[in-house]
Write an enzyme that holds these catalytic residues in place. Structure first.
Site, PDB file in Angstrom:
ATOM      1  N   LYS A 363       0.809  -1.218   0.000  1.00 20.31           N
ATOM      2  CA  LYS A 363       0.000   0.000   0.000  1.00 20.31           C
ATOM      3  C   LYS A 363       0.848   1.277   0.000  1.00 20.31           C
ATOM      4  O   LYS A 363       0.318   2.356  -0.284  1.00 20.31           O
ATOM      5  CB  LYS A 363      -0.951   0.003   1.200  1.00 20.31           C
ATOM      6  N   SER A 677      -2.696 -12.554   3.736  1.00 22.14           N
ATOM      7  CA  SER A 677      -2.994 -12.513   2.301  1.00 22.14           C
ATOM      8  C   SER A 677      -1.855 -13.124   1.492  1.00 22.14           C
ATOM      9  O   SER A 677      -2.081 -13.686   0.411  1.00 22.14           O
ATOM     10  CB  SER A 677      -3.262 -11.081   1.841  1.00 22.14           C
TER      11      SER A 677
END
Length: 728
Positions: A363, A677
């Site tokens: 991110k 993830s």
């Protein structure tokens, strides 16, 4: 070998060797010197870029290689036992995993529970004791272009200061070597040992390997100074580092303040990352605060970040990052051979290590891309615009990182039920965090955002799930990096879809370079929304939300809400969305869920949606049934507008249990400390790699974030309970 020792180029630069332990970037701290009125250059060496985020990774590799060369240890035979405060043990486990050793760590019970948990999570055996019992030189020389005047480092075992000091003195005897030790335990200065909280330093005795002959001066700093400086480094420089890093910089400032040091270059070490100390006193003020509150230069090559520094170093120029945002970009690929071997897979499994971003998450790329895009379009201005974002954590930390460097005020709005770790990180980095009542759900968050915007005329909200700058960042940077670093040999690209930015951006780029590359989307089996929509040949027909170009921005609004890990914070009506279903050439209308045929939304859904949100001509898309899962950052329960379904060749589902199990295996079997993830992505890769047609192919996936950010999640649940119950 001699040439490599001379240059100090192990680790990442050898990729640009098979091992990632080694070279780390230098970064200049400009904000703190400016505030302190210092006229020297303060340079820090970012050891968080080691595979397990600590300078001790170097020590571990060197000691094991030395013992093997001398015939003292044998893989599969020798058990390695080490008394350690944590970071060395973590580094030793990393190497032991790869070489086949059993490893036992012995440490005082009072030491950080985070470190205890990490050691167990990585596969070490851990023995606690009664707490009352109480290559770098060549890199620094080369990357400063020989301009270093003073080297400052704290002493734990004495290895770093001795090794670097000897090398620098050999290159230039006039370089000053400064030793840092806790003022509460100034043994090297001639004082008495005592308790302190600067972990990894001040052992209470003078280590045998400490070469006192290279030391020109000893500077003492206390625990309070060290913690205060570590907090300043986070807020003012965007550097998330540990307590000993704060001690080193505090000492640097004392030295830099002297008249004779004006204009000189002072280099120090940042031995470890700050997330490893979240349960220490470093974060203590934030724990109390939160408890109360709860009440684009190289588009084609994609070479931003570290490689741009290496090119400067290669031609004899300074290779020092001018700010932490300059390090956002390139990350290394690593092949996962142990798991592939155990699974009997004949394909190559390759992961892209996004934990090598400055704040350890993919991110960081998204944040930088969106901020730069908004600036180019004149939507935001440093010092004027306030950035407000409803966020679950990783994007927020990335945005704070960029905001710090560019002069923006940043406000994160999130429900009080979200991870306390993420709340603490945002505050620690200098963001303003406004918590909303979890019972108010997403509406409570958006009401708060709307309330803030009424009193803030200059504000901007990025809305990552619909912002095209999100996938564009991955098209410009991530995709080209994968293509170049695989030498164009990538056959299959696999990643989970959260906002859709990574999959869409990387997928578009790779398809542009080679249309035969397969793009595989991963989603939670508990919330298999994309699997139930029409992607390409052989998939069920798509299901879309009807829209007349009016009404709220459902996608931008609901995404953060659906990412909540707390099922109780999502009301049942969150799924009450209007749909229109297509089946071949025949179109049939479907009523709004819980509503009538007049196209009006259910009254129970209406309270979730702000009437002032902008209209969209195309809203989010629902396919299969959404549901709750534990794979944070993926499976929001709808199909984001940023997800380019035209480039997806296949959707593979994995469960939360599979994902968590694989993330644990990656730690123990590959030495890769990554999040849930990442486990999901690798689980999907293994399913794909097991197919006969994929033998010999290269499968590349994303490892989106580091694992330390999830220490209070279910990922660490087993070792957390075990460590909590351990006694000495």
């Amino acid at each position: 070998m001699a040439a490599e020792v001379e240059e100090g180029r192990t680790g990442i630069p050898s990729l640009l060797s098979s091992a990632l332990i080694g070279w780390t970037p230098l970064i200049e701290m400009k904000n703190i010197p400016k505030k302190e009125g210092i006229q020297t250059r303060l340079i820090g060496k970012m050891e968080t870029y080691q595979p397990l985020f600590s300078v001790k990774d170097r020590t571990a590799l060197s000691m094991i290689e030395d013992a093997e060369e001398k015939g003292l240890i044998t893989p599969g035979v020798t058990t390695l036992i080490e008394p350690t405060s944590g970071n060395l043990g973590i580094g030793l486990v990393l190497v032991a995993i790869q070489k086949g050793y059993r490893f036992i760590a012995v440490m005082p019970a009072r030491y950080s529970p985070d470190k205890q948990m990490l050691l167990r999570f990585l596969g070490a055996e851990l023995i606690l004791t009664d707490p009352a019992g109480g290559y770098k030189g060549p890199e620094i020389w080369k990357d400063t272009a020989g301009k270093v005047d003073v080297f400052v480092a704290s002493v734990g075992s004495g290895g770093t200061l001795t090794g670097v000091g000897r090398y620098l003195k050999m290159k230039n005897p006039s370089i000053n070597i400064v030793c840092v030790e806790p003022s509460e335990s100034p043994v090297i200065s001639g004082g008495s040992p005592g308790p302190h909280k600067i972990q990894g330093t001040g052992a209470g005795f003078i280590p045998e390997i400490l070469d006192k002959s290279v030391i020109d001066e000893v500077v003492t700093v206390n625990t309070e100074e060290s913690m205060a400086m570590a907090r300043r480094l986070a807020k003012e420089e965007g550097l998330l580092v540990g307590i000993s890093s704060g001690a080193n910089v505090a000492a640097c400032i004392k030295i830099a303040d002297r008249e004779e040091n004006k204009g000189k270059m002072i280099v120090t070490m940042f031995p470890s990352g700050g997330e490893r100390y979240m349960n220490s006193d470093l974060f203590a003020p934030l724990v109390e605060t939160m408890a109360m509150a709860a009440a684009a230069v190289e588009v084609e090559e994609g070479r931003t970040g570290i490689p741009s520094l290496l090119r400067l170093s290669a031609v004899g120029e300074e290779a020092i990052a001018s700010n932490v945002a300059q390090l956002i970009g390139w990350t290394p690929l690593i092949e996962m051979k142990n798991i592939a071997k155990k699974e009997g897979i004949q394909a190559r499994l390759v992961g892209k290590m996004e934990a090598y971003q400055p704040l350890f998450s993919v991110k960081d790329r998204t944040a930088l891309g969106m901020v730069e895009d908004a600036e180019e379009k004149g939507l935001i201005t440093p010092g004027v615009t306030t950035l407000i974002e409803p966020t679950g954590g990783n994007l927020g930390t990335g945005l704070v990182l960029v905001a710090i460097q560019r002069g923006y005020r940043f406000i994160a709005v999130m429900p009080a039920g979200y991870s306390l770790d993420k709340q603490m990180l945002l505050r620690f980095l200098g963001a303003e965090v406004i918590l909303t009542d979890p019972a108010g759900g997403f509406k409570g968050m958006m009401d708060k955002v709307e309330e803030l915007t009424k009193v803030m005329p200059n504000y901007h909200c990025f809305n990552q799930s619909i912002n095209p700058a999100n996938p564009d960042a991955h098209f410009k940077w991530t995709g080209p990096e994968i293509w170049k670093d695989t030498a164009g040999k990538v056959d299959i690209f696999v990643t989970a879809a959260g906002t859709g930015g990574t999959l869409s951006g990387v997928g578009r780029y790779l398809k542009m370079k080679n249309p035969s590359i397969n793009i595989v989307c991963v989603e939670p089996s508990e919330s298999a929304v994309i699997s139930g929509s029409s992607i390409k040949h052989g998939f069920p027909q798509q299901t879309e939300i009807a829209s007349e170009g009016r009404g709220p921005n459902l996608q931008a609004c609901i995404l953060p809400h659906l990412k909540s890990s707390s099922p109780s914070s999502v009301p049942p009506t969150a799924w009450a969305l209007p749909v229109r279903k297509s089946s071949g050439s025949r179109r049939e209308s479907r009523r709004w869920e819980h509503g009538g045929s007049d196209g009006r939304a259910d009254r129970r859904l209406a309270p979730l949606l702000p009437t002032s949100a902008p209209a969209l001509s195309s809203l989010a898309v629902l396919g299969g049934s959404p549901g709750f899962h534990k794979i944070q950052g993926t499976g929001p329960g709808f199909i984001p507008e940023n997800l380019d379904r035209s480039i997806i060749d296949e959707v593979v589902t994995v469960s939360s249990e599979e994902s968590i199990t694989m993330a644990r295996r990656l730690a123990k079997e590959e030495g890769l400390l990554v999040g849930i993830s990442s486990g999901a992505n690798v689980s999907a890769c293994i399913k794909i790699a097991a197919r006969e047609e994929n033998k010999g192919k290269m499968i590349v996936t994303m490892l989106p974030s580091g694992g330390e950010r999830y220490m209070n999640s279910d990922l660490f649940a087993d070792v957390r309970e075990e460590c909590a119950n351990m006694t000495f």
